[in-house]
Design an enzyme around this catalytic site. Structure first.
Site, PDB file in Angstrom:
ATOM      1  N   CYS A  39     -45.882 -58.401  30.864  1.00 32.61           N
ATOM      2  CA  CYS A  39     -45.980 -59.675  30.782  1.00 32.61           C
ATOM      3  C   CYS A  39     -44.504 -60.178  31.550  1.00 32.61           C
ATOM      4  CB  CYS A  39     -45.742 -60.123  29.441  1.00 32.61           C
ATOM      5  SG  CYS A  39     -45.711 -61.929  29.059  1.00 32.61           S
ATOM      6  N   CYS A  42     -42.252 -63.052  29.806  1.00 32.18           N
ATOM      7  CA  CYS A  42     -41.807 -62.191  28.780  1.00 32.18           C
ATOM      8  C   CYS A  42     -40.488 -61.982  29.207  1.00 32.18           C
ATOM      9  CB  CYS A  42     -42.527 -61.143  28.213  1.00 32.18           C
ATOM     10  SG  CYS A  42     -43.974 -61.620  27.341  1.00 32.18           S
TER      11      CYS A  42
END
Length: 302
Positions: A39, A42
């Protein structure tokens, strides 16, 4: 988060969550970050979370990270649908959704608001003293002694008037004692800042369902009507609603699951919506809810 009725792997996941998140949250405000290696957003958010957690460490803020690929069961319990997803946790409960706070200033602003409202004690004594009392109240309520449970939750509120789980426990204890009007008065008197507390939301859901409690004769009539015509969806829903309000959650769930299996789109998915409302009222961590959610998943996804 209960571990009864779970597989060994699920129990291990719950134990890791307790040690890494729930236990620290008893005396601190935990920033709970759901993320994954793949991600990109993230990875961009991680340095912000780490810096803010470090800056606020002396105020009782700590960071806990959950890899959704490694902890799929925990992510499912929080209904994580996209990442990053970030919550603030206190005394084992989510107290705020921090997902939209992507900058340092936004995150600090939200933390400042929470720290001003919650009885965070970096030293830990007051919050730690309350946790066993909350557990005791829940155990007594689960054991069927609503009056004693109400007394325990009321005592907690004398110590910590702004404790959301204690308010919620008292409301649910009043409902268990059949005091629906008194429970409504408690909800009406809640401080506005507790409106979003997860346990308060659960108690409110239980209150709304309890308002549908019928007389015994009415419940019997609704059951007979539902049994007489299984294809009558309105009759099935009326009986399921009344059955749960009367304390028979098994009958309510069985009826709703049968409705969903027969026609999940009826009345814009009313049966599924009612079942999810029941799950929320009982508590997503409850073993009964976990079992019923697995049955629902089988119906919906095969």
């Amino acid at each position: 988060m209960a571990s009864m009725g779970l597989s060994i792997d699920e129990q291990k996941a719950v134990d890791r969550f307790r040690k890494g998140v729930v236990e620290p949250s008893m005396t601190n405000l935990v920033i709970l970050d759901f993320w994954a290696e793949w991600c990109g957003p993230c990875k961009a958010l991680t340095p912000v979370l780490e810096k803010v957690a470090a800056d606020y460490a002396d105020k009782g803020v700590v960071l806990a990270k959950i890899n959704v690929d490694e902890e799929q069961f925990i992510a499912a319990q929080f209904q994580v649908r996209s990442i990053p997803t970030v919550y603030a946790m206190f005394q084992g409960q989510p107290v705020a959704d921090l997902t939209n706070a992507r900058s340092e200033s936004q995150l600090k602003g939200m933390l400042d608001q929470l720290l001003a409202k919650l009885p965070i004690q970096p030293g830990g004594a007051p919050a730690q003293d309350i946790a066993p009392l909350l557990a005791m109240g829940e155990d007594v309520l689960a054991g069927g002694d609503a009056e004693r449970a109400a007394s325990i939750f009321a005592q907690i509120l004398e110590i910590a008037p702004d404790n959301g789980p204690a308010h919620a426990g008292l409301i649910r204890a009043m409902l268990a004692a059949g005091e629906v009007d008194s429970a409504q008065q408690l909800v009406d008197a809640l401080p506005p800042e507790l409106a979003g507390d997860a346990e308060i939301v659960r108690a409110k859901a239980a209150l709304e369902l309890a308002k549908d409690k019928p007389e015994d004769s009415e419940l019997a009539a609704l059951r007979l009507a539902a049994e007489a015509d299984p294809a009558d969806m309105a009759a099935q829903l009326a009986y399921a609603t009344a059955a749960f309000a009367a304390g028979n959650r098994d009958a309510a769930a069985e009826t709703l699951l049968a409705m969903i299996a027969a026609d999940r789109t009826w009345n814009e998915g009313a049966a599924r919506a009612k079942l999810l409302q029941i799950f929320e009222a009982v508590g997503l961590e409850d073993p009964w809810v976990a079992a019923m959610r697995r049955r629902l998943s089988i119906i919906l996804f095969g």
